[in-house]
Design an enzyme around this catalytic site. Sequence first.
Site, PDB file in Angstrom:
ATOM      1  N   CYS A  78       0.821  -1.218   0.000  1.00  0.00           N
ATOM      2  CA  CYS A  78       0.000   0.000   0.000  1.00  0.00           C
ATOM      3  C   CYS A  78       0.856   1.269   0.000  1.00  0.00           C
ATOM      4  O   CYS A  78       1.477   1.577  -1.010  1.00  0.00           O
ATOM      5  CB  CYS A  78      -0.986  -0.067   1.157  1.00  0.00           C
ATOM      6  SG  CYS A  78      -2.470   0.875   0.808  1.00  0.00           S
ATOM      7  N   HIS A 172      -3.593  -4.739   2.048  1.00  0.00           N
ATOM      8  CA  HIS A 172      -2.939  -4.943   3.350  1.00  0.00           C
ATOM      9  C   HIS A 172      -2.951  -6.417   3.761  1.00  0.00           C
ATOM     10  O   HIS A 172      -3.835  -6.821   4.538  1.00  0.00           O
ATOM     11  CB  HIS A 172      -3.668  -4.140   4.438  1.00  0.00           C
ATOM     12  CG  HIS A 172      -3.354  -2.683   4.463  1.00  0.00           C
ATOM     13  ND1 HIS A 172      -2.439  -2.133   5.333  1.00  0.00           N
ATOM     14  CD2 HIS A 172      -3.824  -1.671   3.712  1.00  0.00           C
ATOM     15  CE1 HIS A 172      -2.364  -0.824   5.131  1.00  0.00           C
ATOM     16  NE2 HIS A 172      -3.200  -0.518   4.147  1.00  0.00           N
ATOM     17  N   GLU A 174      -1.242  -7.901   5.896  1.00  0.00           N
ATOM     18  CA  GLU A 174      -0.966  -8.076   7.338  1.00  0.00           C
ATOM     19  C   GLU A 174      -2.228  -7.884   8.179  1.00  0.00           C
ATOM     20  O   GLU A 174      -2.223  -8.204   9.362  1.00  0.00           O
ATOM     21  CB  GLU A 174       0.134  -7.088   7.776  1.00  0.00           C
ATOM     22  CG  GLU A 174      -0.301  -5.643   7.993  1.00  0.00           C
ATOM     23  CD  GLU A 174      -0.623  -4.893   6.706  1.00  0.00           C
ATOM     24  OE1 GLU A 174      -0.530  -5.484   5.611  1.00  0.00           O
ATOM     25  OE2 GLU A 174      -1.003  -3.706   6.789  1.00  0.00           O
TER      26      GLU A 174
HETATM   27  N1  GLN Z   1      -3.566   6.476   0.613  1.00  0.00           N
HETATM   28  C1  GLN Z   1      -2.439   6.222   1.442  1.00  0.00           C
HETATM   29  C2  GLN Z   1      -1.239   7.033   1.025  1.00  0.00           C
HETATM   30  O1  GLN Z   1      -1.286   7.822   0.185  1.00  0.00           O
HETATM   31  C3  GLN Z   1      -2.071   4.765   1.446  1.00  0.00           C
HETATM   32  C4  GLN Z   1      -3.095   4.001   2.205  1.00  0.00           C
HETATM   33  C5  GLN Z   1      -2.596   2.779   2.878  1.00  0.00           C
HETATM   34  O2  GLN Z   1      -1.397   2.515   3.015  1.00  0.00           O
HETATM   35  N2  GLN Z   1      -3.530   2.048   3.368  1.00  0.00           N
HETATM   36  O3  GLN Z   1      -0.202   6.829   1.573  1.00  0.00           O
END
Ligand code: GLN
Length: 190
Positions: A78, A172, A174
């Site tokens: 992410c 995610h 985890e």
């Molecule tokens: N939208 C988040 C960002 O720009 C990322 C979201 C996440 O890691 N769940 O960092």
Amino acid sequence: MKVGVLALQGAFREHAEALAALGADVALVKRPEELDSVDAIVLPGGESTTIDKLLDSSELRAPLTRRLRDGLPAFATCAGLILCATEVIDGRTDQSPLGVLDLTVRRNGYGRQRESFEASLAVRGLADGDFPGIFIRAPVVERVGPDVEVLAEFDGVPVLGRAHDLWFASFHPELSGDLRLHQLFVNEVC
Ligand code: GLN
């Protein structure tokens, strides 16, 4: 074999717990000297703009970039994926990704109305059924470079893949309680 987890912000504890449950030797990485001793690293989700700033104040940006360029195995999830990308669309202007993974992501690309959702993912190389993908303000991968092997897609868009030993997920793993992706990563890189 020591697996580090970048522990500046975000879901680093959950990653560390998942790795520890698999019997890995886990180390939280907050400072450059803690990076020296790891043989692989997880770059967690969280808020990429915050992690970006903390990379500078912790003085981890240069050594982390160097080690990733030198092939340190990594799993970027992410916000961690945003951090690694060569190109970020809709990022903040003061955000400067490390540029170690040849792909383009659109930050928060799944939009507000779907800020958080779960999707069942068929993952190449993973036996025993689909993986529960938890997407939280997730980035959309809009382009992947020629070295990227896509391991799972959602609606035709890559959500899991790897470029050699640099693995990425826009969701995610985890937070799912399902350890199979961490296991796959640890098996492959150890
Ligand atoms: N939208 C988040 C960002 O720009 C990322 C979201 C996440 O890691 N769940 O960092």
